[in-house]
Write a protein that holds these residues in place. Structure first.
Motif, PDB file in Angstrom:
ATOM      1  N   ALA A 242     -21.512  15.872 -51.937  1.00 20.64           N
ATOM      2  CA  ALA A 242     -20.805  14.893 -51.106  1.00 20.64           C
ATOM      3  C   ALA A 242     -21.747  13.944 -50.374  1.00 20.64           C
ATOM      4  O   ALA A 242     -21.315  12.912 -49.862  1.00 20.64           O
ATOM      5  CB  ALA A 242     -19.934  15.627 -50.095  1.00 20.64           C
TER       6      ALA A 242
ATOM      7  N   VAL B 151     -12.448  19.383 -51.284  1.00 15.15           N
ATOM      8  CA  VAL B 151     -13.524  18.484 -50.855  1.00 15.15           C
ATOM      9  C   VAL B 151     -13.325  17.054 -51.356  1.00 15.15           C
ATOM     10  O   VAL B 151     -13.385  16.116 -50.549  1.00 15.15           O
ATOM     11  CB  VAL B 151     -14.910  19.046 -51.223  1.00 15.15           C
ATOM     12  N   PRO B 152     -13.085  16.814 -52.642  1.00 13.73           N
ATOM     13  CA  PRO B 152     -12.868  15.423 -53.068  1.00 13.73           C
ATOM     14  C   PRO B 152     -11.662  14.779 -52.375  1.00 13.73           C
ATOM     15  O   PRO B 152     -11.698  13.604 -52.024  1.00 13.73           O
ATOM     16  CB  PRO B 152     -12.645  15.521 -54.578  1.00 13.73           C
TER      17      PRO B 152
ATOM     18  N   ARG C 231     -21.612  10.044 -50.854  1.00 15.77           N
ATOM     19  CA  ARG C 231     -20.399   9.418 -50.318  1.00 15.77           C
ATOM     20  C   ARG C 231     -20.426   9.390 -48.793  1.00 15.77           C
ATOM     21  O   ARG C 231     -19.980   8.424 -48.180  1.00 15.77           O
ATOM     22  CB  ARG C 231     -19.159  10.154 -50.837  1.00 15.77           C
TER      23      ARG C 231
ATOM     24  N   TRP D 174     -17.100  18.177 -59.929  1.00 14.29           N
ATOM     25  CA  TRP D 174     -16.621  19.024 -58.837  1.00 14.29           C
ATOM     26  C   TRP D 174     -16.216  20.406 -59.318  1.00 14.29           C
ATOM     27  O   TRP D 174     -16.226  21.364 -58.532  1.00 14.29           O
ATOM     28  CB  TRP D 174     -15.464  18.353 -58.103  1.00 14.29           C
TER      29      TRP D 174
ATOM     30  N   LEU E  75     -12.767  13.894 -48.846  1.00 14.52           N
ATOM     31  CA  LEU E  75     -13.638  12.713 -48.883  1.00 14.52           C
ATOM     32  C   LEU E  75     -12.817  11.437 -49.043  1.00 14.52           C
ATOM     33  O   LEU E  75     -13.077  10.435 -48.372  1.00 14.52           O
ATOM     34  CB  LEU E  75     -14.667  12.842 -50.008  1.00 14.52           C
TER      35      LEU E  75
END
Length: 169
Positions: free
Chosen positions: A55, A17-18, A58, A4, A21
């Motif tokens: 992403a 973002v992580p 996922r 990332w 998610l």
């Protein structure tokens, strides 16, 4: 595993973002997280960022049980033909793309209310980017075109007006 630190989203960073998610994986009904995630990965349904392709696997894992994940993954795929500089990231997702194809096909078989959007996503997954982009414009309108054989003007109605073609009033 995604690095990332090498990604960026529409705001030029990717630290959120992580986290987002993880939030939607834990709570698929977290509308605030979905809205921010969608904004960070795809700008106005037109431009996808590297974080979007990162992403994608996922999102696809969530897509069979989450309409928001299915829609966001489909939107990312619709943007895949654009100038995003992420062909290597997209090429690294063949399994996720194949899984998304199955999820979209299964969803279409249920005759959903979001049939057109899902169909456009499936076209993009099958690398029919042009049709995925233009078919959304065929809704609830009249179109006047020339017949390719005789050049007569043909009016085509699609949508709430019905579905027909005519060469005169």
């Amino acid at each position: 595993m995604v690095d990332w630190g090498r990604m960026y989203d529409c705001r030029g960073d990717v630290h959120r973002v992580p986290e987002l998610l993880e939030r939607v994986e834990d709570d698929e009904d977290d509308a605030e997280a979905w809205d921010e995630l969608g904004f960070r990965l795809v700008l106005e349904r037109d431009l996808v960022f590297p974080a979007g392709f990162a992403a994608l696997p996922r999102l696809v894992r969530l897509a069979s049980r989450s309409g928001r994940a299915r829609g966001l993954a489909g939107t990312i795929m619709r943007c895949a033909a654009g100038q995003h500089g992420c062909d290597d990231l997209l090429a690294a997702c063949p399994d996720a793309i194949a899984d998304l194809r199955k999820v979209l096909d299964r969803h279409l078989r249920s005759k959903p209310t979001d049939y057109l959007a899902t169909y456009l996503d499936l076209l993009a997954v099958n690398e029919q980017y042009h049709w995925s982009a233009v078919m959304g414009d065929f809704s609830d309108d009249f179109y006047v075109i020339a017949c390719p054989h005789c050049a007569a003007e043909v009016t085509i109605a699609i949508g709430g007006y019905g579905r027909y073609s005519a060469i005169r009033d």
